[in-house]
Design a protein around this motif. Sequence first.
Motif, PDB file in Angstrom:
ATOM      1  N   SER A 228       0.829  -1.207   0.000  1.00 18.97           N
ATOM      2  CA  SER A 228       0.000   0.000   0.000  1.00 18.97           C
ATOM      3  C   SER A 228       0.865   1.260   0.000  1.00 18.97           C
ATOM      4  CB  SER A 228      -0.930   0.018   1.213  1.00 18.97           C
ATOM      5  OG  SER A 228      -1.864  -1.042   1.132  1.00 18.97           O
TER       6      SER A 228
ATOM      7  N   GLU B 298       0.550   4.105  -2.903  1.00 17.78           N
ATOM      8  CA  GLU B 298       0.248   5.510  -2.641  1.00 17.78           C
ATOM      9  C   GLU B 298       1.316   6.425  -3.213  1.00 17.78           C
ATOM     10  OE1 GLU B 298      -1.057   8.430   1.083  1.00 17.78           O
ATOM     11  OE2 GLU B 298      -0.913   6.252   1.355  1.00 17.78           O
TER      12      GLU B 298
ATOM     13  N   ALA C  53      -7.268   3.216  -6.049  1.00 18.35           N
ATOM     14  CA  ALA C  53      -6.231   4.242  -5.903  1.00 18.35           C
ATOM     15  C   ALA C  53      -5.894   4.921  -7.225  1.00 18.35           C
ATOM     16  CB  ALA C  53      -4.973   3.633  -5.296  1.00 18.35           C
TER      17      ALA C  53
ATOM     18  N   SER D 259       3.773   6.633   3.657  1.00 18.93           N
ATOM     19  CA  SER D 259       3.668   6.713   2.210  1.00 18.93           C
ATOM     20  C   SER D 259       3.259   8.094   1.731  1.00 18.93           C
ATOM     21  CB  SER D 259       2.646   5.681   1.707  1.00 18.93           C
ATOM     22  OG  SER D 259       1.416   5.839   2.383  1.00 18.93           O
ATOM     23  N   ALA D 260       2.577   8.871   2.589  1.00 15.68           N
ATOM     24  CA  ALA D 260       2.098  10.185   2.182  1.00 15.68           C
ATOM     25  C   ALA D 260       3.168  11.267   2.310  1.00 15.68           C
ATOM     26  CB  ALA D 260       0.877  10.567   3.013  1.00 15.68           C
TER      27      ALA D 260
END
Length: 274
Positions: free
Chosen positions: A17, A21, A80, A148-149
């Motif tokens: 994930s 992202e 996504a 991840s952001a």
Amino acid sequence: MPIKTILLHMSNDDRHSQRLEAAVGLAKRFSAFVEVLFVATPVSMPAAVTGRAASYAYIAEATAIAHEKAEQIEQEVRQALKDCSYSWTIEEGDHVELLAARAVYADLAVVTQSHDDERGDRVMLQVPDRLPLTSPCPTLVLPYAKPSAAAIGRHVVIAWKNTREAGRAVRNALPFLKEAERVTVVTIDPPGHALDSGRDLMIWLERHGVRSQHQANIFQGGDVGDVLVSACRELGGDLLVMGSYGHSRLREMVLGGATRTVLAKLEVPVLMSH
């Protein structure tokens, strides 16, 4: 070369994930197509698994589980990437060989740093270690522990020395460099060396519309990789650009010392080229 095709490594691991992202953010940023390659074969094999029969049984079971999980992960990908162009492919086999074969048609490959626990495994596919040495496109290695952001490329730190590998890495990083708010060229030179070893690169970058600053370091001994990791941390960089040093022959891999250290102690994403 602009980034128009991103090769995303997906598998049944706990960081898929995170990679997804990051790839989504980059795809929107560069208006890029995302080629999602899901490899069902396990990424690593626990050290406790020994013997040919035991190894085969473990791989077969893990692969079957991955195929079962593939539908769920594909749904994640579809959601996504709903606003992006992408493809989804499932393969079995050596992760690095499969990725390297598709990297010929990509401008950037996205993988994740190996977890500390996995480095002790007897059988490791070592995707982030091996892929930069075999891929014709640059490899973006995401830190295992980083959210991840997190931003990628607002402040780019270039680990520079006048070599083919470093030169290729900087050229491949130009799409990031041109959009960065800040670029710092870091050099590590021996005692007595002139402190302008980053000057020619900075002039070249300026001609490409990239303004940069220089941080010169005098090597006092120890591990160059540790110096790079520390410099990036102190500067507040969120993307490290460096050449990947070493060679890969069949399944043997010998990494350069700095490359090995950076991949082991990675705190921010690193863009590597060989």
